[in-house]
Scaffold this active site. Structure first.
Site, PDB file in Angstrom:
ATOM      1  N   THR A 207       0.848  -1.200   0.000  1.00 20.17           N
ATOM      2  CA  THR A 207       0.000   0.000   0.000  1.00 20.17           C
ATOM      3  C   THR A 207       0.882   1.249   0.000  1.00 20.17           C
ATOM      4  O   THR A 207       2.079   1.152  -0.317  1.00 20.17           O
ATOM      5  CB  THR A 207      -0.995  -0.027   1.193  1.00 20.17           C
ATOM      6  OG1 THR A 207      -1.942   1.008   1.046  1.00 20.17           O
ATOM      7  CG2 THR A 207      -0.294   0.122   2.537  1.00 20.17           C
ATOM      8  N   ASN A 208       0.330   2.405   0.324  1.00 15.61           N
ATOM      9  CA  ASN A 208       1.126   3.643   0.355  1.00 15.61           C
ATOM     10  C   ASN A 208       0.672   4.541   1.500  1.00 15.61           C
ATOM     11  O   ASN A 208      -0.213   4.167   2.268  1.00 15.61           O
ATOM     12  CB  ASN A 208       1.038   4.355  -0.997  1.00 15.61           C
ATOM     13  CG  ASN A 208      -0.392   4.683  -1.365  1.00 15.61           C
ATOM     14  OD1 ASN A 208      -1.059   5.428  -0.672  1.00 15.61           O
ATOM     15  ND2 ASN A 208      -0.875   4.090  -2.455  1.00 15.61           N
ATOM     16  N   ARG A 209       1.271   5.715   1.601  1.00 18.42           N
ATOM     17  CA  ARG A 209       1.063   6.563   2.782  1.00 18.42           C
ATOM     18  C   ARG A 209      -0.196   7.428   2.723  1.00 18.42           C
ATOM     19  O   ARG A 209      -0.423   8.244   3.621  1.00 18.42           O
ATOM     20  CB  ARG A 209       2.260   7.494   2.955  1.00 18.42           C
ATOM     21  CG  ARG A 209       3.541   6.793   3.297  1.00 18.42           C
ATOM     22  CD  ARG A 209       4.645   7.837   3.490  1.00 18.42           C
ATOM     23  NE  ARG A 209       5.954   7.262   3.289  1.00 18.42           N
ATOM     24  CZ  ARG A 209       6.622   6.616   4.234  1.00 18.42           C
ATOM     25  NH1 ARG A 209       6.104   6.468   5.426  1.00 18.42           N
ATOM     26  NH2 ARG A 209       7.814   6.120   3.974  1.00 18.42           N
TER      27      ARG A 209
END
Ligand code: CTP
Length: 422
Positions: A207-209
């Site tokens: 995933t990402n931030r």
């Protein structure tokens, strides 16, 4: 958003009256001018001094109390932006549905033509009683909003429908009704938000931030401005929407992910799910805003069972270090797909987060993806990017580049919608 708004809170005689004190306090702290009107019975539950101290105004109960106003009910009613009766007992609902005006609250309610909201709170049997049901239907026919009570612990010790919604919910409802003009009525806006999760196995994902704050702010403002708003959301954690939960709950606790009032939220997990949801919603949309941080890559195949450490293929580099290899493939680019299928009057908005060559990279995205606008922000700029409550955006269109100063994400959302529909 509530600064300078004139809000009337009518309090009738139910145990939930104590919760309205927290609501009045939060509205006042947000800069609103709050006038509390109580029924005589309400004063048996909470003293008027509580509401007077919190609102900074004398509480008015009697219609003929003219110390502050010449013709009090007309004076109070005329200036209000919104009138909310919370809690509303079966008795006050019956009076309001039938035009009875025998005290300040009821007289003022009939005399005002601002948006009006009734918040029923009572014993479940009283709520389900056919007379109350009829009165509620009648109020709705009169154009008055009647909120549904929550299900939960009632004063008589049982769990049932009839509980007044939490002050934070009522606060958001007021914000939704009075913060903006309704200039987007008749428009449909589809907004994506948050990160996507690309599954490796039943336990792990990539995933990402992204926190989803920008997309949720856009949805909040679009809905408050009257647009039919669909929010397609990746997984987001507890999300503050700027509302002071500490004041409203007294605990400082956040109430989790908050779907903005008036928004239809569709939860998705992966880029593929998001694309499916966007395809189902984009056709009759006037505008699609891709605020989500869609993963660009996903594992080639998600494993059915948990991958064991020693099952991953490994290689040794020239220094003898072991490298473990994940095979990835590209996800479909949703904005690119939308750009190819865009209808003439539709507006497409993309986001671009960069750490270098912001304008150049963002202009490339605008052209490549056939978008009408790219909202660019530089991750190295203070106050911009993931997780913050502020943003520093540059709006890039084919024929213009507009740099905006630091502002809250909600203000940035309003600017973006102005640019799209202006
Ligand atoms: N986007 C999308 N589908 C993807 C990837 C991105 O719709 N699979 C959208 C994002 O929601 C955003 C815009 O495209 O609106 C961002 O453009 P993109 O070129 O993907 O930006 P980056 O991912 O930052 O590109 P790069 O990795 O090349 O810098």
């Amino acid at each position: 958003m509530l600064s300078g708004k004139k809000i009337i809170i009518g309090v009738s005689g139910g145990i939930a009256a104590y919760k309205s004190a927290a609501l009045v306090s939060a509205l006042k702290q947000a800069g609103a001018d709050v006038q509390v009107l109580m029924t005589e019975n309400a004063e048996k539950f909470v003293g008027r001094i509580t509401f007077e101290a919190l609102s900074g105004h004398r509480v008015i109960t009697d219609t003929f109390d003219s110390e502050e106003y010449i013709i009090p009910h007309i004076a109070v009613a005329k200036t209000a932006d919104i009138f909310m009766v919370a809690p509303a007992t079966a008795d006050i609902i019956a009076k309001l549905a039938n035009g009875i005006a025998d005290d300040m609250l009821t007289s003022c309610f009939i005399a005002s033509d601002c948006p009006k909201v009734i918040v029923p709170a009572m014993n479940v049997k009283m709520y389900e009683n056919p007379a109350t049901r009829e009165n509620i239907e009648k109020l709705k026919r009169h154009g008055i909003t009647v909120l549904d009570p929550d299900e939960g612990h009632l004063a008589e010790g049982i769990s049932a429908k009839g509980k007044m919604p939490e002050p934070s919910v009522l606060y958001r409802y007021i914000e939704y009704l009075v913060s903006y003009g309704k200039d987007l009525v008749g428009k449909k806006v589809v907004i994506t938000a948050g990160p996507t999760r690309e599954s490796l196995d039943p336990v792990r994902f990539i995933t990402n931030r992204s926190t989803g704050k920008m997309g949720y702010a856009l949805a909040k403002v679009a809905a408050a401005r009257g647009a039919e708003t669909v929010l397609i959301s990746g997984h987001v954690n507890e999300l503050s929407d700027g509302v002071n939960n500490a004041v409203l709950t007294g605990t400082g606790a956040s109430d989790g992910v908050i779907t903005p009032v008036g928004v239809r939220r569709i939860d998705v997990e992966s880029a593929e799910d998001m694309l499916k949801a966007v395809k189902a919603e984009y056709k009759n949309a006037d505008c699609v805003i891709m605020a989500a941080a869609v993963a660009d890559f996903r594992p080639l195949a998600a494993a059915k069972d948990k991958i064991k450490k020693d099952e991953l293929p490994e290689e040794e580099d020239e220094k003898g270090r072991k490298q473990y290899i994940l095979s990835l493939e590209r996800t479909e680019d949703i904005l690119l797909w939308l750009g190819k299928h865009k209808k003439k009057a539709q507006k497409l908005v993309g986001f671009s987060m960069e750490t270098r060559d912001l304008i150049e990279n963002s202009e490339k995205k605008l052209t490549k993806k056939n978008a009408d606008m790219i909202i660019a922000n530089d991750l190295n700029t203070k106050g911009a990017g993931f997780g913050t409550d502020t943003n520093v955006i540059t709006i890039i269109k084919e024929d213009s580049i507009t740099e905006l100063p630091i502002m809250t994400k909600e203000e940035a959302a309003a600017e973006i919608l102005d640019e799209v529909f202006g």
